[in-house]
Scaffold this motif. Structure first.
Motif, PDB file in Angstrom:
ATOM      1  N   GLU A  52       1.200  -1.208   0.392  1.00 16.62           N
ATOM      2  CA  GLU A  52       0.457   0.039   0.018  1.00 16.62           C
ATOM      3  C   GLU A  52       0.899   1.410   0.435  1.00 16.62           C
ATOM      4  O   GLU A  52       0.503   1.867  -0.210  1.00 16.62           O
ATOM      5  CB  GLU A  52      -0.836  -0.044   1.647  1.00 16.62           C
ATOM      6  CG  GLU A  52      -2.020  -0.633   0.759  1.00 16.62           C
ATOM      7  CD  GLU A  52      -3.005  -1.187   2.443  1.00 16.62           C
ATOM      8  OE1 GLU A  52      -3.098  -0.484   3.467  1.00 16.62           O
ATOM      9  OE2 GLU A  52      -3.634  -2.216   1.785  1.00 16.62           O
ATOM     10  N   GLU A  53       1.726   1.092   0.951  1.00 23.03           N
ATOM     11  CA  GLU A  53       2.779   2.259   0.540  1.00 23.03           C
ATOM     12  C   GLU A  53       3.157   2.472  -1.180  1.00 23.03           C
ATOM     13  O   GLU A  53       3.611   3.444  -1.143  1.00 23.03           O
ATOM     14  CB  GLU A  53       3.667   2.183   2.220  1.00 23.03           C
ATOM     15  CG  GLU A  53       3.495   2.379   3.443  1.00 23.03           C
ATOM     16  CD  GLU A  53       4.685   2.281   4.096  1.00 23.03           C
ATOM     17  OE1 GLU A  53       5.584   1.730   3.680  1.00 23.03           O
ATOM     18  OE2 GLU A  53       5.336   2.947   5.586  1.00 23.03           O
ATOM     19  N   GLN A  54       4.142   2.075  -1.118  1.00 20.10           N
ATOM     20  CA  GLN A  54       4.416   1.686  -2.755  1.00 20.10           C
ATOM     21  C   GLN A  54       3.545   2.404  -3.549  1.00 20.10           C
ATOM     22  O   GLN A  54       3.768   2.844  -4.651  1.00 20.10           O
ATOM     23  CB  GLN A  54       4.925   0.349  -3.068  1.00 20.10           C
ATOM     24  CG  GLN A  54       5.788  -0.010  -2.749  1.00 20.10           C
ATOM     25  CD  GLN A  54       7.154  -1.348  -2.520  1.00 20.10           C
ATOM     26  OE1 GLN A  54       6.208  -1.907  -3.594  1.00 20.10           O
ATOM     27  NE2 GLN A  54       7.496  -2.099  -2.017  1.00 20.10           N
ATOM     28  N   TRP A  55       2.526   1.964  -3.863  1.00 16.89           N
ATOM     29  CA  TRP A  55       1.166   2.259  -4.285  1.00 16.89           C
ATOM     30  C   TRP A  55       0.918   3.739  -4.502  1.00 16.89           C
ATOM     31  O   TRP A  55       0.895   4.378  -5.447  1.00 16.89           O
ATOM     32  CB  TRP A  55      -0.245   1.486  -4.401  1.00 16.89           C
ATOM     33  CG  TRP A  55      -0.886   1.846  -5.291  1.00 16.89           C
ATOM     34  CD1 TRP A  55      -1.309   1.315  -6.202  1.00 16.89           C
ATOM     35  CD2 TRP A  55      -1.882   2.816  -4.905  1.00 16.89           C
ATOM     36  NE1 TRP A  55      -2.392   1.446  -6.761  1.00 16.89           N
ATOM     37  CE2 TRP A  55      -3.211   2.789  -5.775  1.00 16.89           C
ATOM     38  CE3 TRP A  55      -2.786   3.633  -3.137  1.00 16.89           C
ATOM     39  CZ2 TRP A  55      -4.378   3.365  -5.793  1.00 16.89           C
ATOM     40  CZ3 TRP A  55      -3.742   4.284  -4.047  1.00 16.89           C
ATOM     41  CH2 TRP A  55      -4.203   4.655  -4.698  1.00 16.89           C
ATOM     42  N   GLU A  56       0.708   3.929  -2.478  1.00 19.40           N
ATOM     43  CA  GLU A  56       0.520   5.471  -2.958  1.00 19.40           C
ATOM     44  C   GLU A  56       2.156   6.195  -3.140  1.00 19.40           C
ATOM     45  O   GLU A  56       1.537   7.313  -4.060  1.00 19.40           O
ATOM     46  CB  GLU A  56       0.173   5.724  -0.783  1.00 19.40           C
ATOM     47  CG  GLU A  56      -0.760   5.467  -0.268  1.00 19.40           C
ATOM     48  CD  GLU A  56      -0.612   5.625   1.559  1.00 19.40           C
ATOM     49  OE1 GLU A  56       0.182   5.694   1.673  1.00 19.40           O
ATOM     50  OE2 GLU A  56      -1.545   4.744   2.043  1.00 19.40           O
ATOM     51  N   GLU A  57       2.511   5.932  -3.013  1.00 21.94           N
ATOM     52  CA  GLU A  57       4.228   6.441  -3.534  1.00 21.94           C
ATOM     53  C   GLU A  57       3.973   6.588  -4.527  1.00 21.94           C
ATOM     54  O   GLU A  57       4.345   7.774  -5.200  1.00 21.94           O
ATOM     55  CB  GLU A  57       5.378   6.165  -3.139  1.00 21.94           C
ATOM     56  CG  GLU A  57       5.783   6.578  -1.811  1.00 21.94           C
ATOM     57  CD  GLU A  57       6.918   5.334  -0.857  1.00 21.94           C
ATOM     58  OE1 GLU A  57       7.599   4.981  -2.177  1.00 21.94           O
ATOM     59  OE2 GLU A  57       7.076   4.837  -0.144  1.00 21.94           O
ATOM     60  N   LYS A  58       3.362   5.891  -5.600  1.00 17.90           N
ATOM     61  CA  LYS A  58       3.332   5.378  -7.337  1.00 17.90           C
ATOM     62  C   LYS A  58       2.081   6.442  -7.434  1.00 17.90           C
ATOM     63  O   LYS A  58       3.249   7.157  -8.144  1.00 17.90           O
ATOM     64  CB  LYS A  58       3.610   4.075  -7.545  1.00 17.90           C
ATOM     65  CG  LYS A  58       3.191   3.865  -9.031  1.00 17.90           C
ATOM     66  CD  LYS A  58       2.602   2.767  -8.991  1.00 17.90           C
ATOM     67  CE  LYS A  58       2.422   2.952 -10.832  1.00 17.90           C
ATOM     68  NZ  LYS A  58       1.794   1.459 -11.576  1.00 17.90           N
TER      69      LYS A  58
END
Length: 145
Positions: A52-58
């Motif tokens: 989820e963090e990676q998705w938010e950063e992307k």
């Protein structure tokens, strides 16, 4: 349709029955001594949180990438104000539209779409973008153009 199915028996029997339903027994919270462990669940939560963090950063990077601070001369600005009307990219787009006007007026629906797409492609080919002004007065690319 049952969502919960109680299982009784030895550890091996329960694992066998779970595997027949497609449940991976190596991730089961049950231990051979009858106790329970949430280690796998905690591991899954960490992995999910990381995803989820990676998705938010992307998503954040994509949104920042879409913002254009200063429009280039080849960009087309949406708007009815003088800045948009007098912008060099808008003037060039207007000339392109005039160039195809007669052909467009005589064309059928399919041909009109082709002409419109040709104009858009010509603007994109020279590095131009279609921009609209966002809520904070930043310029944002209109991707459907």
């Amino acid at each position: 349709r049952n969502r919960v199915r109680p299982m009784f028996g030895t550890f091996e029997e329960i694992n066998f029955r779970l595997s027949t339903y497609g449940v991976p027994v190596e991730d089961s919270p049950c231990r051979p001594d009858g106790s329970f462990s949430i280690d796998n669940h905690v591991e899954w939560l960490k992995a999910r949180h990381s995803e989820e963090e990676q998705w938010e950063e992307k998503t954040l990077l994509e949104n920042v990438k879409d913002q254009v601070v200063i429009p280039k001369k080849v960009d087309v600005l949406f708007g009815k104000n003088a800045k948009a009307r007098d912008h060099p990219g808008n003037m060039r787009a207007h000339l392109l539209v005039e160039e195809f006007h007669e052909e467009y007026e005589e064309a059928g629906k399919t041909k009109k779409t082709e002409i419109s797409n040709r104009i858009i492609k010509e603007i994109h080919d020279i590095g131009g973008k279609f921009l609209k002004q966002g809520g904070n007065n930043e310029w944002v690319e209109v991707r459907d153009a």
